[in-house]
Design a protein around this motif. Structure first.
Motif, PDB file in Angstrom:
ATOM      1  N   LEU A  28       0.900  -1.351   0.158  1.00  0.00           N
ATOM      2  CA  LEU A  28       0.082   0.037   0.061  1.00  0.00           C
ATOM      3  C   LEU A  28       0.926   1.430  -0.081  1.00  0.00           C
ATOM      4  O   LEU A  28       1.769   1.408   0.818  1.00  0.00           O
ATOM      5  CB  LEU A  28      -1.031  -0.004   1.333  1.00  0.00           C
ATOM      6  CG  LEU A  28      -2.022   1.121   1.217  1.00  0.00           C
ATOM      7  CD1 LEU A  28      -3.056   0.696   0.004  1.00  0.00           C
ATOM      8  CD2 LEU A  28      -2.620   0.945   2.467  1.00  0.00           C
ATOM      9  N   ASP A  29       0.760   2.125  -0.755  1.00  0.00           N
ATOM     10  CA  ASP A  29       1.451   3.396  -0.854  1.00  0.00           C
ATOM     11  C   ASP A  29       0.491   4.620  -0.147  1.00  0.00           C
ATOM     12  O   ASP A  29      -0.380   4.622  -0.328  1.00  0.00           O
ATOM     13  CB  ASP A  29       1.393   3.856  -2.416  1.00  0.00           C
ATOM     14  CG  ASP A  29       2.269   5.165  -2.872  1.00  0.00           C
ATOM     15  OD1 ASP A  29       2.167   5.835  -1.462  1.00  0.00           O
ATOM     16  OD2 ASP A  29       2.285   5.672  -3.905  1.00  0.00           O
ATOM     17  N   THR A  30       1.307   4.799   0.855  1.00  0.00           N
ATOM     18  CA  THR A  30       0.612   5.669   1.829  1.00  0.00           C
ATOM     19  C   THR A  30       0.702   7.143   1.646  1.00  0.00           C
ATOM     20  O   THR A  30       0.141   8.236   2.394  1.00  0.00           O
ATOM     21  CB  THR A  30       0.991   5.267   3.178  1.00  0.00           C
ATOM     22  OG1 THR A  30       2.397   5.200   3.584  1.00  0.00           O
ATOM     23  CG2 THR A  30       0.458   4.058   3.837  1.00  0.00           C
ATOM     24  N   CYS A  31       1.489   7.491   0.594  1.00  0.00           N
ATOM     25  CA  CYS A  31       1.963   8.840   0.390  1.00  0.00           C
ATOM     26  C   CYS A  31       0.908   9.516  -0.279  1.00  0.00           C
ATOM     27  O   CYS A  31       0.474   9.135  -1.504  1.00  0.00           O
ATOM     28  CB  CYS A  31       3.235   9.133  -0.082  1.00  0.00           C
ATOM     29  SG  CYS A  31       3.506  10.785  -0.703  1.00  0.00           S
TER      30      CYS A  31
ATOM     31  N   PHE B 235      17.382   2.191   6.831  1.00  0.00           N
ATOM     32  CA  PHE B 235      16.265   2.778   7.167  1.00  0.00           C
ATOM     33  C   PHE B 235      15.336   3.289   5.780  1.00  0.00           C
ATOM     34  O   PHE B 235      16.124   3.531   4.963  1.00  0.00           O
ATOM     35  CB  PHE B 235      16.185   4.227   7.938  1.00  0.00           C
ATOM     36  CG  PHE B 235      16.919   4.012   9.133  1.00  0.00           C
ATOM     37  CD1 PHE B 235      16.237   3.397  10.381  1.00  0.00           C
ATOM     38  CD2 PHE B 235      18.108   4.379   9.385  1.00  0.00           C
ATOM     39  CE1 PHE B 235      16.661   3.280  11.398  1.00  0.00           C
ATOM     40  CE2 PHE B 235      18.777   4.148  10.753  1.00  0.00           C
ATOM     41  CZ  PHE B 235      18.125   3.414  11.621  1.00  0.00           C
ATOM     42  N   GLN B 236      14.370   3.070   5.617  1.00  0.00           N
ATOM     43  CA  GLN B 236      13.612   3.113   4.507  1.00  0.00           C
ATOM     44  C   GLN B 236      12.482   4.456   4.389  1.00  0.00           C
ATOM     45  O   GLN B 236      12.109   4.901   3.420  1.00  0.00           O
ATOM     46  CB  GLN B 236      12.580   2.085   3.950  1.00  0.00           C
ATOM     47  CG  GLN B 236      13.360   0.718   3.371  1.00  0.00           C
ATOM     48  CD  GLN B 236      13.573  -0.178   4.662  1.00  0.00           C
ATOM     49  OE1 GLN B 236      12.776  -0.789   5.453  1.00  0.00           O
ATOM     50  NE2 GLN B 236      14.926  -0.559   4.777  1.00  0.00           N
TER      51      GLN B 236
ATOM     52  N   HIS C 194       4.397  19.264   2.643  1.00  0.00           N
ATOM     53  CA  HIS C 194       5.550  19.850   3.543  1.00  0.00           C
ATOM     54  C   HIS C 194       5.669  18.526   4.456  1.00  0.00           C
ATOM     55  O   HIS C 194       7.082  18.644   4.673  1.00  0.00           O
ATOM     56  CB  HIS C 194       4.634  20.606   4.697  1.00  0.00           C
ATOM     57  CG  HIS C 194       4.487  22.093   4.132  1.00  0.00           C
ATOM     58  ND1 HIS C 194       4.043  22.978   5.208  1.00  0.00           N
ATOM     59  CD2 HIS C 194       4.669  22.691   2.971  1.00  0.00           C
ATOM     60  CE1 HIS C 194       4.211  24.357   4.329  1.00  0.00           C
ATOM     61  NE2 HIS C 194       4.432  23.869   3.087  1.00  0.00           N
ATOM     62  N   PHE C 195       5.310  17.475   4.444  1.00  0.00           N
ATOM     63  CA  PHE C 195       5.649  16.283   5.077  1.00  0.00           C
ATOM     64  C   PHE C 195       6.051  15.296   4.308  1.00  0.00           C
ATOM     65  O   PHE C 195       5.132  14.598   3.825  1.00  0.00           O
ATOM     66  CB  PHE C 195       4.632  15.864   6.311  1.00  0.00           C
ATOM     67  CG  PHE C 195       4.619  16.858   7.252  1.00  0.00           C
ATOM     68  CD1 PHE C 195       5.523  16.963   8.197  1.00  0.00           C
ATOM     69  CD2 PHE C 195       3.668  17.849   7.199  1.00  0.00           C
ATOM     70  CE1 PHE C 195       5.469  18.011   9.439  1.00  0.00           C
ATOM     71  CE2 PHE C 195       3.486  18.961   8.171  1.00  0.00           C
ATOM     72  CZ  PHE C 195       4.395  18.874   9.124  1.00  0.00           C
ATOM     73  N   CYS C 196       7.272  15.048   3.760  1.00  0.00           N
ATOM     74  CA  CYS C 196       7.737  13.971   2.986  1.00  0.00           C
ATOM     75  C   CYS C 196       8.235  13.054   3.948  1.00  0.00           C
ATOM     76  O   CYS C 196       9.093  13.175   4.630  1.00  0.00           O
ATOM     77  CB  CYS C 196       8.602  14.393   1.891  1.00  0.00           C
ATOM     78  SG  CYS C 196       9.658  13.230   1.043  1.00  0.00           S
ATOM     79  N   ASP C 197       7.884  11.722   3.393  1.00  0.00           N
ATOM     80  CA  ASP C 197       8.298  10.515   4.417  1.00  0.00           C
ATOM     81  C   ASP C 197       9.721  10.189   4.194  1.00  0.00           C
ATOM     82  O   ASP C 197      10.214   9.698   5.241  1.00  0.00           O
ATOM     83  CB  ASP C 197       7.437   9.370   3.831  1.00  0.00           C
ATOM     84  CG  ASP C 197       7.477   8.172   4.533  1.00  0.00           C
ATOM     85  OD1 ASP C 197       7.320   7.941   5.978  1.00  0.00           O
ATOM     86  OD2 ASP C 197       8.161   7.145   4.161  1.00  0.00           O
TER      87      ASP C 197
END
Ligand code: SAH
Length: 453
Positions: free
Chosen positions: A69-72, A121-122, A157-160
């Motif tokens: 699942l792509d949550t972005c 880390f991913q 603003h919030f990039c994973d």
């Protein structure tokens, strides 16, 4: 013949180097972004060219087992994370295949690689972000990333991939720019002040840097921005403006000015304390870089007596991380600020056997070769475009026993390795190291050994 808007059924059988899925319809390759090998799809054709076509997913009939699942919320528009819909395990296999294929196809080097090293880390692995700031069609300020192959900002603003507090800093900057009606850069007219925001973070030292790139020399109300940022984020130890008045796509201009704190931030990499200015290159994935440099040291086979030539050395990190295991390090780097950082980094870490030259790698190598320098090990870590053919020839003439090549572009690395192979070297180790999870980028590391005749 395929036509635009046709609906076809397609099975994805491969992933291209741009991370697009590809399947065949009546012998024609159809490229479909955001898909995975094994997907069975209904695809709408959006563009037909002579030998291939592009499509978009209309419906997933059967999902590939690699899908996650792509949550972005903006990943499709932003395009940065073109592998976010695929499991990380599958992503690593895809990247390993890219590297192996480039070496085989471009370099003519058929070698089984060592298993790809995944990133520790991913998410939130990046320590640097460069956000374009523009006005959207509605007149509102947009801070985010450019959409693929365009200069349209996808506001986010919030990039994973970044630490969470980067997004909070963006919020403060956006409010400041709006409240004080600071003019925003317009690429067409080359008017307006604020172009980009550059953030960097020393993961180990918890020191953060904020740098606003402006088309001018003064930021109005800078003292208010400084007060707001430092109050909200005690970890910010450096606030700067970078002056970039050129009509260019290059983000940073040549001059930085400190508004608050220090001109550099520090971090710790492979036990070495490093200082970094905004203009110095630093690996964006610190823990990934520690793995990479560890492999580089291993490939270099250091015994303590070597003369190590570190070409394209940036702030000196690779050479300095190996300095205690060699006789001498010579680093070469073209960016003046990075060389200053490298010298300071050597001094602060009590390393006395390293010197750094500010020069073009090809020119410096030529001079060093003429002076009769015979390095035992050469590290080559060029930018994406790779090395000059002249530089590779010179390196060959210096007859180092081992060459460790590191590259974020496996296509140019394969090309350059092939040139070294014509100059008396053989690729003996090849490994992909994933420093850029979820994106279509991967680092490649290669050991070339001199053929004994
Ligand atoms: N080895 C460093 C930096 C690698 S990035 C590290 O791991 O951190 C590539 C570096 O090559 C950048 O610092 C860039 O400024 C530098 N560079 C680009 N072109 C160059 C050239 N022609 N000669 C020397 N250095 C160059």
């Amino acid at each position: 013949m395929l036509q635009k808007n046709d609906l076809i059924s397609l099975v994805i059988t491969d992933i291209t180097n741009e991370a697009s899925g590809v399947g065949r319809h009546e012998g024609v390759a159809v490229f479909v972004p955001g898909t995975a090998v094994g997907d069975r799809l209904t695809v709408r054709i959006v563009k037909v060219l002579k030998h291939y076509a592009y499509g978009i997913v209309e419906r997933i009939l059967e999902a590939s087992p690699d899908r996650v699942l792509d949550t972005c919320p903006v990943s499709r528009q932003c395009g940065g994370c073109s592998l976010r819909h695929i499991s990380y395990h599958a992503e690593c296999q895809i990247k390993q295949n890219w590297v192996t294929e480039h070496f085989r196809r471009i370099g003519g080097i058929d070698l089984t690689p060592l298993p790809i090293q995944p990133s520790p880390f991913q998410s939130a692995y990046r320590n640097k972000a460069q956000y374009p700031i523009r006005r959207g069609p509605d007149g509102k300020i947009q801070i985010g990333f450019f959409a693929p192959r365009s200069h349209r900002v996808i506001a986010n603003h919030f990039c994973d991939l970044q630490p969470h507090f980067f997004g909070e800093i963006l919020g403060i900057i956006q409010i400041f720019l709006e409240q004080y009606r600071i003019s925003i850069y317009n690429e067409q007219s080359h008017q307006g002040l604020v172009r980009h925001l550059f953030l960097r973070w020393g993961e180990q030292t918890r020191e953060a840097m904020v740098c606003l790139v402006i088309n001018g020399t003064e930021l109005p109300h800078a003292n208010i921005l400084v007060a707001r940022l430092t109050k909200a984020f005690p970890q910010i130890v450096s606030i700067q403006i970078n002056c970039n008045t050129a009509k260019t796509n290059v983000i940073l201009g040549p001059v930085c000015r400190v508004l608050y704190g220090k001109p550099v931030i520090s971090d710790i990499l492979c036990g070495i304390k490093v200082e970094l200015s905004p203009l110095s290159f630093y690996q964006v994935n610190r823990s990934g870089a520690e793995k990479l440099y560890g492999i580089a040291a291993d490939f270099a086979g250091l015994t303590g007596g070597e003369l190590l030539l570190d070409l394209y050395c940036g702030a000196g990190t690779i050479g300095l991380s190996m300095a205690r295991r060699v006789r001498e390090v010579i680093g070469v780097e073209i960016v003046k600020e990075a060389v200053e950082n490298a010298r300071e980094n050597a001094r602060r870490n009590g390393i006395h056997n390293a010197r750094f030259l500010c020069d073009d790698a090809a020119g410096a190598a030529q001079t060093l070769a003429e002076e009769g320098l015979h390095p035992d090990v050469v590290v080559l870590d060029p930018p994406r475009k790779g090395c000059d053919a002249a530089l590779l020839k010179t390196v060959g003439q210096m007859t180092p026993d081992r060459i460790v090549m590191i590259s974020c572009n496996s296509a140019t690395a394969a090309r350059d390795a092939a040139i070294l192979c014509q100059n008396g070297y053989r690729v003996t180790k090849l490994q992909a190291v994933d420093m850029f999870p979820r994106t279509a980028h991967v680092e490649t590391i290669v050991l070339l050994q001199r053929e004994t005749l």
